[in-house]
Design a protein around this motif. Structure first.
Motif, PDB file in Angstrom:
ATOM      1  N   VAL A  43      10.581  84.934  11.073  1.00  0.00           N
ATOM      2  CA  VAL A  43      11.192  84.419  12.301  1.00  0.00           C
ATOM      3  C   VAL A  43      11.081  85.450  13.422  1.00  0.00           C
ATOM      4  CG1 VAL A  43      12.712  82.793  11.088  1.00  0.00           C
ATOM      5  CG2 VAL A  43      13.555  85.106  11.647  1.00  0.00           C
ATOM      6  N   GLY A  44      10.169  86.403  13.252  1.00  0.00           N
ATOM      7  CA  GLY A  44       9.870  87.362  14.308  1.00  0.00           C
ATOM      8  C   GLY A  44      10.778  88.559  14.401  1.00  0.00           C
ATOM      9  N   VAL A  45      11.571  88.830  13.356  1.00  0.00           N
ATOM     10  CA  VAL A  45      12.490  89.965  13.365  1.00  0.00           C
ATOM     11  C   VAL A  45      12.000  91.007  12.360  1.00  0.00           C
ATOM     12  CG1 VAL A  45      14.864  90.738  13.029  1.00  0.00           C
ATOM     13  CG2 VAL A  45      14.421  88.463  13.978  1.00  0.00           C
ATOM     14  N   SER A  46      11.766  92.212  12.833  1.00  0.00           N
ATOM     15  CA  SER A  46      11.276  93.287  11.976  1.00  0.00           C
ATOM     16  C   SER A  46      12.441  93.883  11.190  1.00  0.00           C
ATOM     17  CB  SER A  46      10.603  94.371  12.825  1.00  0.00           C
ATOM     18  OG  SER A  46      10.139  95.397  11.986  1.00  0.00           O
ATOM     19  N   ALA A  47      12.795  93.203  10.101  1.00  0.00           N
ATOM     20  CA  ALA A  47      13.924  93.632   9.280  1.00  0.00           C
ATOM     21  C   ALA A  47      13.632  93.331   7.818  1.00  0.00           C
ATOM     22  CB  ALA A  47      15.204  92.900   9.708  1.00  0.00           C
ATOM     23  N   ARG A  48      14.113  94.205   6.964  1.00  0.00           N
ATOM     24  CA  ARG A  48      13.962  93.990   5.523  1.00  0.00           C
ATOM     25  C   ARG A  48      15.156  93.167   5.033  1.00  0.00           C
ATOM     26  NH1 ARG A  48      12.533  99.226   2.354  1.00  0.00           N
ATOM     27  NH2 ARG A  48      12.668  97.652   0.732  1.00  0.00           N
ATOM     28  N   LEU A  49      15.062  91.878   5.264  1.00  0.00           N
ATOM     29  CA  LEU A  49      16.126  90.936   4.936  1.00  0.00           C
ATOM     30  C   LEU A  49      15.494  89.599   4.604  1.00  0.00           C
ATOM     31  CD1 LEU A  49      19.249  90.235   5.007  1.00  0.00           C
ATOM     32  CD2 LEU A  49      18.830  89.494   7.363  1.00  0.00           C
ATOM     33  N   PHE A  50      15.985  88.961   3.547  1.00  0.00           N
ATOM     34  CA  PHE A  50      15.473  87.636   3.193  1.00  0.00           C
ATOM     35  C   PHE A  50      16.537  86.834   2.462  1.00  0.00           C
ATOM     36  CE2 PHE A  50      14.228  90.394  -0.347  1.00  0.00           C
ATOM     37  CZ  PHE A  50      14.703  89.688  -1.453  1.00  0.00           C
ATOM     38  N   VAL A  51      16.278  85.533   2.358  1.00  0.00           N
ATOM     39  CA  VAL A  51      17.130  84.625   1.585  1.00  0.00           C
ATOM     40  C   VAL A  51      16.261  83.911   0.554  1.00  0.00           C
ATOM     41  CG1 VAL A  51      18.802  84.317   3.445  1.00  0.00           C
ATOM     42  CG2 VAL A  51      16.894  82.720   3.241  1.00  0.00           C
ATOM     43  N   ALA A  76      21.256  86.121  -0.115  1.00  0.00           N
ATOM     44  CA  ALA A  76      20.515  86.975   0.807  1.00  0.00           C
ATOM     45  C   ALA A  76      20.494  88.389   0.247  1.00  0.00           C
ATOM     46  CB  ALA A  76      21.185  86.979   2.176  1.00  0.00           C
ATOM     47  N   LEU A  77      19.398  89.105   0.501  1.00  0.00           N
ATOM     48  CA  LEU A  77      19.299  90.508   0.115  1.00  0.00           C
ATOM     49  C   LEU A  77      18.710  91.312   1.269  1.00  0.00           C
ATOM     50  CD1 LEU A  77      17.934  90.571  -3.567  1.00  0.00           C
ATOM     51  CD2 LEU A  77      20.189  91.281  -2.765  1.00  0.00           C
ATOM     52  N   ALA A  78      19.268  92.478   1.488  1.00  0.00           N
ATOM     53  CA  ALA A  78      18.766  93.412   2.499  1.00  0.00           C
ATOM     54  C   ALA A  78      18.175  94.627   1.798  1.00  0.00           C
ATOM     55  CB  ALA A  78      19.901  93.847   3.428  1.00  0.00           C
ATOM     56  N   ASN A  79      17.111  95.175   2.372  1.00  0.00           N
ATOM     57  CA  ASN A  79      16.501  96.414   1.899  1.00  0.00           C
ATOM     58  C   ASN A  79      16.140  96.367   0.421  1.00  0.00           C
ATOM     59  OD1 ASN A  79      17.078  97.409   4.513  1.00  0.00           O
ATOM     60  ND2 ASN A  79      19.133  97.951   3.866  1.00  0.00           N
ATOM     61  N   ALA A  80      15.693  95.220  -0.036  1.00  0.00           N
ATOM     62  CA  ALA A  80      15.398  95.025  -1.454  1.00  0.00           C
ATOM     63  C   ALA A  80      14.081  95.685  -1.856  1.00  0.00           C
ATOM     64  CB  ALA A  80      15.348  93.534  -1.774  1.00  0.00           C
ATOM     65  N   GLU A  81      14.068  96.159  -3.081  1.00  0.00           N
ATOM     66  CA  GLU A  81      12.833  96.687  -3.653  1.00  0.00           C
ATOM     67  C   GLU A  81      12.796  96.383  -5.139  1.00  0.00           C
ATOM     68  OE1 GLU A  81      12.544 100.928  -3.152  1.00  0.00           O
ATOM     69  OE2 GLU A  81      14.685 101.169  -3.367  1.00  0.00           O
ATOM     70  N   GLN A 110       9.421  88.326  -5.204  1.00  0.00           N
ATOM     71  CA  GLN A 110       8.257  89.160  -4.888  1.00  0.00           C
ATOM     72  C   GLN A 110       7.584  88.689  -3.602  1.00  0.00           C
ATOM     73  OE1 GLN A 110       5.977  90.246  -8.754  1.00  0.00           O
ATOM     74  NE2 GLN A 110       7.327  88.521  -9.243  1.00  0.00           N
ATOM     75  N   HIS A 111       7.500  87.370  -3.421  1.00  0.00           N
ATOM     76  CA  HIS A 111       6.903  86.787  -2.215  1.00  0.00           C
ATOM     77  C   HIS A 111       7.685  87.226  -0.973  1.00  0.00           C
ATOM     78  CE1 HIS A 111       4.747  83.349  -0.180  1.00  0.00           C
ATOM     79  NE2 HIS A 111       5.778  83.507   0.650  1.00  0.00           N
ATOM     80  N   GLU A 112       9.017  87.157  -1.020  1.00  0.00           N
ATOM     81  CA  GLU A 112       9.841  87.530   0.136  1.00  0.00           C
ATOM     82  C   GLU A 112       9.836  89.042   0.374  1.00  0.00           C
ATOM     83  OE1 GLU A 112      10.489  85.166   2.069  1.00  0.00           O
ATOM     84  OE2 GLU A 112      10.043  83.653   0.559  1.00  0.00           O
ATOM     85  N   ILE A 113       9.833  89.828  -0.680  1.00  0.00           N
ATOM     86  CA  ILE A 113       9.736  91.284  -0.527  1.00  0.00           C
ATOM     87  C   ILE A 113       8.393  91.639   0.112  1.00  0.00           C
ATOM     88  CG2 ILE A 113       9.544  93.460  -1.813  1.00  0.00           C
ATOM     89  CD1 ILE A 113      11.781  92.308  -3.682  1.00  0.00           C
ATOM     90  N   ASP A 114       7.335  90.924  -0.257  1.00  0.00           N
ATOM     91  CA  ASP A 114       6.036  91.130   0.394  1.00  0.00           C
ATOM     92  C   ASP A 114       6.130  90.862   1.892  1.00  0.00           C
ATOM     93  OD1 ASP A 114       4.554  91.996  -1.756  1.00  0.00           O
ATOM     94  OD2 ASP A 114       3.376  90.163  -1.972  1.00  0.00           O
ATOM     95  N   HIS A 115       6.793  89.760   2.288  1.00  0.00           N
ATOM     96  CA  HIS A 115       6.965  89.483   3.725  1.00  0.00           C
ATOM     97  C   HIS A 115       7.624  90.661   4.424  1.00  0.00           C
ATOM     98  CE1 HIS A 115       5.532  85.468   4.479  1.00  0.00           C
ATOM     99  NE2 HIS A 115       6.250  84.962   3.491  1.00  0.00           N
ATOM    100  N   CYS A 116       8.635  91.233   3.797  1.00  0.00           N
ATOM    101  CA  CYS A 116       9.346  92.370   4.394  1.00  0.00           C
ATOM    102  C   CYS A 116       8.462  93.611   4.482  1.00  0.00           C
ATOM    103  CB  CYS A 116      10.622  92.667   3.606  1.00  0.00           C
ATOM    104  SG  CYS A 116      11.872  91.377   3.768  1.00  0.00           S
ATOM    105  N   ALA A 117       7.382  93.639   3.700  1.00  0.00           N
ATOM    106  CA  ALA A 117       6.429  94.754   3.735  1.00  0.00           C
ATOM    107  C   ALA A 117       5.229  94.450   4.630  1.00  0.00           C
ATOM    108  CB  ALA A 117       5.959  95.069   2.319  1.00  0.00           C
ATOM    109  N   GLY A 118       5.247  93.294   5.298  1.00  0.00           N
ATOM    110  CA  GLY A 118       4.141  92.932   6.181  1.00  0.00           C
ATOM    111  C   GLY A 118       2.971  92.287   5.464  1.00  0.00           C
ATOM    112  N   LEU A 119       3.221  91.702   4.298  1.00  0.00           N
ATOM    113  CA  LEU A 119       2.162  91.066   3.513  1.00  0.00           C
ATOM    114  C   LEU A 119       2.399  89.569   3.371  1.00  0.00           C
ATOM    115  CD1 LEU A 119       1.990  93.672   0.608  1.00  0.00           C
ATOM    116  CD2 LEU A 119       0.382  93.447   2.510  1.00  0.00           C
ATOM    117  N   LEU A 120       1.321  88.806   3.394  1.00  0.00           N
ATOM    118  CA  LEU A 120       1.343  87.379   3.091  1.00  0.00           C
ATOM    119  C   LEU A 120       0.712  87.169   1.720  1.00  0.00           C
ATOM    120  CD1 LEU A 120       0.061  85.965   6.499  1.00  0.00           C
ATOM    121  CD2 LEU A 120       2.415  85.879   5.630  1.00  0.00           C
ATOM    122  N   PHE A 121       0.927  86.000   1.112  1.00  0.00           N
ATOM    123  CA  PHE A 121       0.285  85.747  -0.171  1.00  0.00           C
ATOM    124  C   PHE A 121      -1.235  85.811  -0.024  1.00  0.00           C
ATOM    125  CE2 PHE A 121       0.203  81.324   1.286  1.00  0.00           C
ATOM    126  CZ  PHE A 121      -1.033  80.876   0.815  1.00  0.00           C
TER     127      PHE A 121
END
Length: 183
Positions: free
Chosen positions: A69-77, A94-99, A155-166
């Protein structure tokens, strides 16, 4: 493993979420790693509520990350409740800063994404993961152990937070497919 009541649930955020537009590839924001966030910041809590609201109005969506959604944050649902490929289900959270701190049992599987609306692809991912993150709102440390489809979604959402798409994970063009449209 965490108890379910420690996860940041939509209802526990205490704010009403707004539906936001979802970016699609090749938007440059999707390729930028998200920033670490303060999970207790009211703006982060509001963003989590917005991600839930946006996910809820998007048919078939089981997860959504802030970069989408255009926000540079390590956050997902995530919410895989009712998905036929799910085994372990922790509900909507929701998880923030997940690894990912542990991953085993790697298997290929088909993935789609709201940010890549016309394609699906075969991606090899761990079918069992242990993820550590923080709960938006409280900042509580969360350790989540899961498997099967929920592990893939995390893993898919953590990838988004790292700037990766499937698309960055498929082995080549032969592993991409035109998304089926159902009328």
């Amino acid at each position: 493993m965490t108890s379910d009541n420690e996860l940041a649930r939509y209802e526990s955020l205490g704010v009403e979420g707004a539906v936001r537009p979802v970016l699609t590839a090749p938007h440059p924001a999707l390729a930028r790693p998200g920033e670490l966030v303060d999970p207790t910041d009211p703006e982060v809590v509001r963003l989590a509520a917005d991600l839930f609201a946006t996910m809820r109005v998007s048919p078939g969506c089981v997860g959504l990350a802030a970069p989408q959604v255009g926000v540079s944050a390590r956050l997902f649902v995530v919410d895989v409740t009712g998905h036929p490929k799910s085994n372990t289900v922790h509900g909507a959270y929701a998880l923030a800063n997940a690894e990912i701190v542990e991953s085993t049992r790697w298997r290929p599987g088909r993935e789609g994404c709201m940010s890549v609306p016309d394609l699906t692809g075969d991606v090899k991912r761990a079918s069992r993961v242990v993820v550590v993150g923080e709960a938006p709102g409280t900042g509580a440390k969360i350790t989540l152990t899961t498997d099967a489809f929920e592990a893939r979604a995390l893993q898919h959402e953590i990838d988004h937070c790292a700037g990766l798409l499937f698309l960055d994970r498929v082995s080549g063009a032969h592993a991409l497919y035109q998304r089926k449209v159902y009328l």
